[in-house]
Design an enzyme around this catalytic site. Sequence first.
Site, mmCIF file in Angstrom:
data_model
loop_
_atom_site.group_PDB
_atom_site.id
_atom_site.type_symbol
_atom_site.label_atom_id
_atom_site.label_comp_id
_atom_site.label_asym_id
_atom_site.label_seq_id
_atom_site.Cartn_x
_atom_site.Cartn_y
_atom_site.Cartn_z
ATOM 1 C CB CYS A 111 -0.886 0.054 1.235
ATOM 2 S SG CYS A 111 -2.340 -0.945 1.117
ATOM 3 C CB CYS A 125 -1.534 9.824 6.606
ATOM 4 S SG CYS A 125 -0.662 9.650 5.050
#
Lengths: 187, 390
Positions: free
Chosen positions: A35, A105
């Site tokens: 990822c 994030c």
Amino acid sequence: MWEYTDKVKDHFMHPRNVGELKDANAVGETGSLNCGDALKLFLKVDENERIVDASFMTFGCASAVASSSALTEIVKGMTLDEAAKVTNGDIADYLGGLPKEKMHCSVMGKSALQKAIADYRGIQIMEKPGEMVCECFEVTDLEIIDAVKANGLETTEDVTNYLKAGGGCGKCLDRIEEVIASVKAEG
Amino acid sequence: MNVIYTDNNATTRVADEVIEEMLPFFGGFYGNPSSMHTFGDRVGKKIRQARQKVADLIHADPDEIIFTSCGTESDNSAVFSALNAYPDKKRIITSNVEHPAILNLFKYLRDKKGYDVVLVPVDKKGDLDLDLLYDSLSDDTAIVSLMWANNETGVIFPIPEIAEKVTEKGILFHTDAVQAAGKIPIDVRAAHVDMLSLSGHKIHAPKGIGVLYVKKGMKFFPYLIGGHQEKGRRGGTENTVSIIGLGKACELAAQQLPIMNTQVKELRDYLQSQLLEKIPGVSVNGDLENRLPNTLSIGFDAVEGESILLMLDKEGICASSGSACTSGSLDPSHVLMAMEVPFKSAHGTIRFSLSHYNTKEEMDHIVKTMVSAIETLRAMSPFWKDGKLV
């Protein structure tokens, strides 16, 4: 170049609480090498369920490192019940905001925290409840529904920014749109 | 802080000689090159000289040079011209590692205009699958467009060999030579190409000026329709100052070609060997032999590119990354993915692209900074432990 706040830059260049916490009794991991983002969160929780120490190890960009660093600062001193209420928005706010394309994030931080809390409490988290929508980044419809509700997401682009879903081959974009529509229909 | 610039495949410093050549034409010599007076023709004459210098760099005739605004316009003009020349042909062929100026154009033509697009794949070294390319050629093919050299890895496609085989079949061949120009010799005649794109800012000329070479005698359909400029092949008043600068840049590029393939190549190889020697878990992307002399695409296991770039930036070092996080997309660069570069190093790939302005001292500073940056990032990476990937 991304427009990062001074606080994001500071937490990237001078991350707090880096490394493995040797006497951690709660660990939460999320993301993967494929990822491009991964976070391993370590918590030391006392007998009153208060987080007395926290640390992290992160693979990722400046936002990922800064979000991880911020998360550890936020949760230190909290009880697990308080920590369970921390949202990805809290992490982003602590940093003075993140570029919208980097909101995933902060979502990664929230996910690792939830897993660490579950780890301490011995709760088995079903890895991926719900129907798989995005095969590239392994995101389910329930995750999309949660993100849409929690962050007021409106478009498939918003969902991609928050969860990465739809950012790979793009085959799931129609399905993501359906999920967003279903949340909107619920009101 | 001094800037160490190793991002020359993104853009280049405008050469001092180029600026000097351009300056008078910003000020006193402002005439329109098309005007019927001596004042205007002073500019016209400089443009004619510039056209000759551009033609010389690629061994073309000045009449075959069309000035455009950038490499993207050149690429688009070439492809649209070919499609207009052969409206009944519905197949168009390119590779899956092209610059977005071609790749996104081809995707648009497929999705919106119904063209049958063939994206020829590359292997793990970034070399083109030639058998598949040749098998894809058909009577229905309007154009094959392939880059001469890849902007990320520097891998060079065998354009002369390919173009000869393609044009023998009566199919138009265009090459995006934006990265190749000034780095390897280009001879449009020997290479059998019908059309070729260049961009000024990759060869120490300003941004906003490009070139499309169109072989003499070829049907050309203008992309920008307007006045008689560029013999009616590209309307619009000429970007005179930039054209004059580009001419000088081409003259310099021709002179500096040997330096690029000796001194610059040696510096690149020095940087590569030092990084490989001093940092574990490192791999170079692309065909090591068949590569531009200035380009190094190098992947660092278990760390992410944007983080590396920001640490380099703190030391005044400019480079690029193949990482998703620098681009706003989510997957690493399409070039690295097409080459099946493993994720462990694709996310942590940095591109250093050098020029003759770089020095050995700069390379030493880059190596020192990289050693420190990679150590710092790996110390916090969950995928790196005891000196290796976990």
